[in-house]
Design an enzyme around this catalytic site. Sequence first.
Site, PDB file in Angstrom:
ATOM      1  N   HIS A 254       0.845  -1.198   0.000  1.00 48.73           N
ATOM      2  CA  HIS A 254       0.000   0.000   0.000  1.00 48.73           C
ATOM      3  C   HIS A 254       0.874   1.240   0.000  1.00 48.73           C
ATOM      4  O   HIS A 254       1.954   1.227   0.590  1.00 48.73           O
ATOM      5  CB  HIS A 254      -0.919   0.017   1.234  1.00 48.73           C
ATOM      6  CG  HIS A 254      -2.083   0.935   1.057  1.00 48.73           C
ATOM      7  ND1 HIS A 254      -2.007   2.285   1.308  1.00 48.73           N
ATOM      8  CD2 HIS A 254      -3.338   0.688   0.611  1.00 48.73           C
ATOM      9  CE1 HIS A 254      -3.178   2.828   1.031  1.00 48.73           C
ATOM     10  NE2 HIS A 254      -4.001   1.898   0.604  1.00 48.73           N
ATOM     11  N   GLU A 310      -7.821  -5.176  -0.174  1.00 50.36           N
ATOM     12  CA  GLU A 310      -8.425  -5.997  -1.222  1.00 50.36           C
ATOM     13  C   GLU A 310      -8.368  -7.491  -0.924  1.00 50.36           C
ATOM     14  O   GLU A 310      -9.157  -8.265  -1.457  1.00 50.36           O
ATOM     15  CB  GLU A 310      -7.741  -5.709  -2.569  1.00 50.36           C
ATOM     16  CG  GLU A 310      -7.748  -4.267  -2.986  1.00 50.36           C
ATOM     17  CD  GLU A 310      -9.118  -3.748  -3.381  1.00 50.36           C
ATOM     18  OE1 GLU A 310     -10.121  -4.174  -2.752  1.00 50.36           O
ATOM     19  OE2 GLU A 310      -9.197  -2.917  -4.288  1.00 50.36           O
TER      20      GLU A 310
HETATM   21  N1  CMC Z   1       3.829  -7.562  -4.751  1.00 54.58           N
HETATM   22  C1  CMC Z   1       5.137  -7.518  -5.017  1.00 54.58           C
HETATM   23  N2  CMC Z   1       5.894  -6.429  -4.958  1.00 54.58           N
HETATM   24  C2  CMC Z   1       5.290  -5.296  -4.599  1.00 54.58           C
HETATM   25  C3  CMC Z   1       3.920  -5.247  -4.297  1.00 54.58           C
HETATM   26  C4  CMC Z   1       3.204  -6.447  -4.367  1.00 54.58           C
HETATM   27  N3  CMC Z   1       1.891  -6.476  -4.098  1.00 54.58           N
HETATM   28  N4  CMC Z   1       3.591  -3.987  -3.961  1.00 54.58           N
HETATM   29  C5  CMC Z   1       4.697  -3.257  -4.058  1.00 54.58           C
HETATM   30  N5  CMC Z   1       5.721  -4.040  -4.462  1.00 54.58           N
HETATM   31  C6  CMC Z   1       7.102  -3.644  -4.659  1.00 54.58           C
HETATM   32  C7  CMC Z   1       7.297  -3.023  -6.037  1.00 54.58           C
HETATM   33  O1  CMC Z   1       7.573  -3.996  -7.016  1.00 54.58           O
HETATM   34  C8  CMC Z   1       8.480  -2.138  -5.778  1.00 54.58           C
HETATM   35  O2  CMC Z   1       9.625  -2.933  -5.712  1.00 54.58           O
HETATM   36  P1  CMC Z   1      11.048  -2.386  -6.271  1.00 54.58           P
HETATM   37  O3  CMC Z   1      11.336  -1.185  -5.424  1.00 54.58           O
HETATM   38  O4  CMC Z   1      11.959  -3.531  -6.064  1.00 54.58           O
HETATM   39  O5  CMC Z   1      10.790  -2.033  -7.707  1.00 54.58           O
HETATM   40  C9  CMC Z   1       8.227  -1.634  -4.371  1.00 54.58           C
HETATM   41  O6  CMC Z   1       7.424  -2.620  -3.740  1.00 54.58           O
HETATM   42  C10 CMC Z   1       7.515  -0.307  -4.344  1.00 54.58           C
HETATM   43  O7  CMC Z   1       6.407  -0.319  -5.195  1.00 54.58           O
HETATM   44  P2  CMC Z   1       5.585   0.991  -5.598  1.00 54.58           P
HETATM   45  O8  CMC Z   1       4.760   0.670  -6.782  1.00 54.58           O
HETATM   46  O9  CMC Z   1       6.477   2.178  -5.649  1.00 54.58           O
HETATM   47  O10 CMC Z   1       4.692   1.187  -4.320  1.00 54.58           O
HETATM   48  P3  CMC Z   1       3.358   1.973  -4.251  1.00 54.58           P
HETATM   49  O11 CMC Z   1       3.313   2.528  -2.917  1.00 54.58           O
HETATM   50  O12 CMC Z   1       3.192   2.925  -5.363  1.00 54.58           O
HETATM   51  O13 CMC Z   1       2.330   0.780  -4.496  1.00 54.58           O
HETATM   52  C11 CMC Z   1       0.373  -0.478  -4.691  1.00 54.58           C
HETATM   53  C12 CMC Z   1       1.117   0.612  -3.889  1.00 54.58           C
HETATM   54  C13 CMC Z   1      -0.947  -0.781  -3.987  1.00 54.58           C
HETATM   55  C14 CMC Z   1       0.096   0.063  -6.095  1.00 54.58           C
HETATM   56  C15 CMC Z   1       1.242  -1.750  -4.774  1.00 54.58           C
HETATM   57  O14 CMC Z   1       1.553  -2.212  -3.486  1.00 54.58           O
HETATM   58  C16 CMC Z   1       0.601  -2.850  -5.619  1.00 54.58           C
HETATM   59  O15 CMC Z   1       0.726  -2.833  -6.853  1.00 54.58           O
HETATM   60  N6  CMC Z   1      -0.072  -3.857  -4.974  1.00 54.58           N
HETATM   61  C17 CMC Z   1      -0.718  -4.933  -5.696  1.00 54.58           C
HETATM   62  C18 CMC Z   1      -2.069  -4.499  -6.263  1.00 54.58           C
HETATM   63  C19 CMC Z   1      -3.086  -4.300  -5.154  1.00 54.58           C
HETATM   64  O16 CMC Z   1      -3.161  -5.051  -4.202  1.00 54.58           O
HETATM   65  N7  CMC Z   1      -3.903  -3.256  -5.353  1.00 54.58           N
HETATM   66  C20 CMC Z   1      -4.884  -2.840  -4.348  1.00 54.58           C
HETATM   67  C21 CMC Z   1      -4.411  -1.597  -3.674  1.00 54.58           C
HETATM   68  S1  CMC Z   1      -5.161  -1.249  -2.098  1.00 54.58           S
HETATM   69  C22 CMC Z   1      -6.704  -0.638  -2.464  1.00 54.58           C
HETATM   70  C23 CMC Z   1      -6.788   0.709  -2.997  1.00 54.58           C
HETATM   71  O17 CMC Z   1      -5.956   1.571  -2.762  1.00 54.58           O
HETATM   72  O18 CMC Z   1      -7.794   0.944  -3.658  1.00 54.58           O
END
Ligand code: CMC
Length: 373
Positions: A254, A310
């Site tokens: 998140h 989720e």
């Molecule tokens: N699985 C694997 N790696 C992950 C995940 C995950 N679920 N989430 C983040 N990472 C890694 C990402 O690959 C990156 O790694 P690196 O630095 O090595 O490249 C690092 O963590 C940072 O990722 P980011 O995209 O900069 O982090 P963010 O804060 O922008 O991401 C997120 C938040 C929700 C988009 C992300 O955690 C994600 O894609 N999760 C999976 C999809 C998901 O569950 N979506 C529902 C979101 S919660 C409900 C909502 O907000 O509506």
Amino acid sequence: MTGVNRGLDGVAVAETRLSTMDGEAGELIIGGFPVEELADNATFEETLYLFFRGRLPDAEELSAFRSDLAECRAIGDEVLAVLRRAAEEEKPAMDALRMGAAAANLGTEDGDPEADALRVVAAFPTIVAAYWRYRVGEEPIEPDPDLGHAANYLYMLTGERPDERAVRGLETYLNAVVDHGLNASTFTARVVVSTESDVVSAATAAVGTLKGPLHGGAPGPVLDMLKEIHESGDPEAYVREKLEADERLMGFGHRIYRVRDPRAAVLEAAAEQFYDDDDDFFETITDFEDVAVDLLAEYKPDRDLETNVEFYTAALLHGVGVPQELFPATFGIARVGGWMAHALEQLEDNRLIRPESRYTGERGRSWTPIGER
Ligand code: CMC
């Protein structure tokens, strides 16, 4: 201009009374209440009243508010025609919701933003349920004004009166996810009305933002993943394969939380009752969570990747009996309450939201006529 903040992390662009979270402590406050308290006790109408009027209603006010909302549930034949077409073409439910919201005549004659906002909130379940009825080859079911918002949604999906447990489960879900700070879709809604556009347009635009898997589109894939693991019985192999391939694990991570999303606990507790002891599906879910969190720590040691909302949304909505294809649209049915309340809040003290970009293109080109290129 200074540097570029691509994800707008840590940038506050609005003040709000609606919700706030502490990402380190794992706390979420909605309308002044801890999420745990509001989610388990309120009807969705009480939450909406709290959002639109700033306090909980007394019994008389709640009854009047319920009737006002129920009166606005119907959608016209022109909207049904759009939804029928979307269903025939097997468009995803979020596309149908976007088309239905855009086609519906939801704005009041005098364009009163609060009246329009209520009409939007009231119509969302009807749009989603009508689309679903067409998807399963049935005719839409008219809303029942005697039923509350959550119960009526379940009724319109099947034509059967839902039991109390399912209604309570859905109310808990709707309350828990109604608002969450300036998430991407809520930001969208505020940007739209900041141009002095209308709240119906804000809701339509926000549906498009919610659709993506990095926001509201994750719970369907989460359920697919859980079913696959239930069958294989090998969560570790599944997670390793995904992480080795540098894929994201749906339902984890998140932008704000560095600990387990507090909504996960609320939804987990609400979901558990729908799975009896003979069925080990719920055990598969909780075991998988443990394995996934450990392996995420191994593969991504620099990030605190924990369970987000989720993951247990999938378990709860599946338990309540909401079809998997409707998970994101059901999120929309809840979050539209937050979008509309934020839009009204933005209009109270509006300033156009207009950030900047840093130009990286060329300069000084001279024009070449088409025949000479
Ligand atoms: N699985 C694997 N790696 C992950 C995940 C995950 N679920 N989430 C983040 N990472 C890694 C990402 O690959 C990156 O790694 P690196 O630095 O090595 O490249 C690092 O963590 C940072 O990722 P980011 O995209 O900069 O982090 P963010 O804060 O922008 O991401 C997120 C938040 C929700 C988009 C992300 O955690 C994600 O894609 N999760 C999976 C999809 C998901 O569950 N979506 C529902 C979101 S919660 C409900 C909502 O907000 O509506």
